[in-house]
Design a protein around this motif. Structure first.
Motif: not given
Length: 290
Positions: A14-25, A27-35, A41-48
C-alpha cells in the motif's frame, strides 16, 4: 507467507503504491505495521526482497487459482481460458500493480525493472502456452507474437476506458480481444508472416530468466529442508511425494503443481513457514521454466 508476514507485506504494498517505491523507507513500513526492525528483517532481507516476495505471492495465488479452475476441465475449453485470464487481471487491479509497475520502470534500478519484466514475461509464457492448448499445436510459432499483441491491446483498452470513464465488463472485454487475436492468428497462419521470430522471443526469455534456479539447486534446497526440520507425518508424506517427483528425469508438472498449495498450508504459523514458502516458490518458478 504466514498471516503476520502477509500483513506486513500488504502494508508495504500500500505504501509503495501510494508514495512510490523509492520514496517509501523501511522505517515507514515498520512504523505502519507496528513491528520491530528485527521482525522486518526476519521476514525480508531488504526492501527489494519485500517487493519480490509480494509479486511472487500474487503470481503464485493467481497460478493456484488458475490451476484449480482447470482441474477436470477440457484444456481446449475457451471459456476456462477467459476465466483464467480474468483471475490475474483482478488481482493486479486489487493490488494496484499497474501503478506500481509504472513507478518502478521510471527508476534507474535495474534489479527492480528485472522483477517487473519477470512478472510480465511469465504471464506472456503462460498465455502463449494456453493459446496453443486451446487453439491447437499448429499455431505455436505464432502464439508468442499473438500474446504480445493481446497484452498491447488490453493495456491500451483499459487505459482508454479508464480515462474516459467508460463502463465495461472485464469478462466481455477479454472475450472480445481474444476473438480479435484468433482472427489475427488465422491471418498469420495464412500469410506465414510474423514480426517477432523465435530467436527474439527466446532472447527475451533468456534475459529475464538468466538467474532462474536449476534443478540441482532445487534438489539441494529440498535436501536441506529434509535435514533441518522434523516434519509431522502429514507434512512428510506430501514432501516425500514432491521430492520423488522432482527427482524424476521427467517431472510431472501437473502433479507437483497440485501439491504445492496443500503442502504450504500445512505449515501455516510454523517457525519454518518462510523457508517452506521460499522452497514452494522456487519449485513453482522452476516448473514454469521447464
Amino acid at each position: 507467507m504466514n498471516e503476520r508476514k502477509r500483513k506486513v507485506a500488504s502494508i508495504a504494498l500500500r505504501l509503495f503504491v501510494e508514495k512510490g517505491f523509492q520514496q517509501t523507507s523501511i522505517q515507514e513500513i515498520i512504523d505502519k505495521a507496528n513491528i520491530s526492525k528485527g521482525t522486518f528483517y526476519n521476514y525480508f532481507s531488504s526492501k527489494n526482497d519485500c517487493l519480490a516476495e509480494i509479486l511472487e505471492d500474487i503470481r503464485y495465488e493467481a497460478s493456484q487459482q488458475r490451476v484449480a479452475m482447470q482441474i477436470d476441465k477440457d484444456p481446449t475449453d475457451r471459456d476456462v481460458l477467459i476465466e483464467q485470464i480474468t483471475i490475474l487481471m483482478k488481482l493486479n487491479k486489487e493490488n494496484n500493480l499497474q501503478l506500481l509497475f509504472e513507478n518502478i520502470l521510471s527508476t534507474n534500478q535495474e534489479d527492480l525493472k528485472q522483477l517487473v519484466m519477470l512478472h510480465r514475461v511469465i504471464e506472456m509464457e503462460w498465455l502463449s502456452n494456453r493459446l496453443v492448448e486451446v487453439i491447437g499445436e499448429d499455431i505455436r510459432e505464432y502464439a508468442s507474437e499473438a500474446t504480445v499483441l493481446y497484452f498491447g491491446m488490453m493495456h491500451y483498452m483499459i487505459f482508454t476506458l479508464k480515462v474516459t470513464n467508460s463502463p465495461y465488463v472485464l469478462h466481455d472485454l477479454i472475450e472480445t480481444l481474444l476473438s480479435f487475436i484468433e482472427l489475427i492468428i488465422g491471418h498469420m497462419k495464412k500469410t506465414g508472416s510474423t514480426f517477432l521470430n523465435n530467436f527474439a522471443i527466446e532472447t527475451l526469455k533468456t534475459n529475464v530468466h538468466r538467474n532462474a534456479i536449476t534443478k540441482s539447486e532445487l534438489l539441494d534446497m529440498a535436501y536441506q529442508l529434509k535435514e533441518q526440520y522434523d516434519f509431522n507425518e502429514e507434512q512428510q508424506d506430501l514432501f516425500d511425494v514432491i521430492l520423488s517427483e522432482l527427482e524424476r528425469e521427467r517431472i510431472r508438472k501437473i502433479v507437483v503443481q497440485k501439491l504445492l498449495k496443500p503442502f504450504l498450508d500445512l505449515f501455516k504459523g510454523a517457525d519454518n513457514t518462510s523457508q517452506i514458502q521460499l522452497f514452494t516458490n522456487a519449485v513453482w518458478n522452476y516448473l514454469k521454466m521447464v
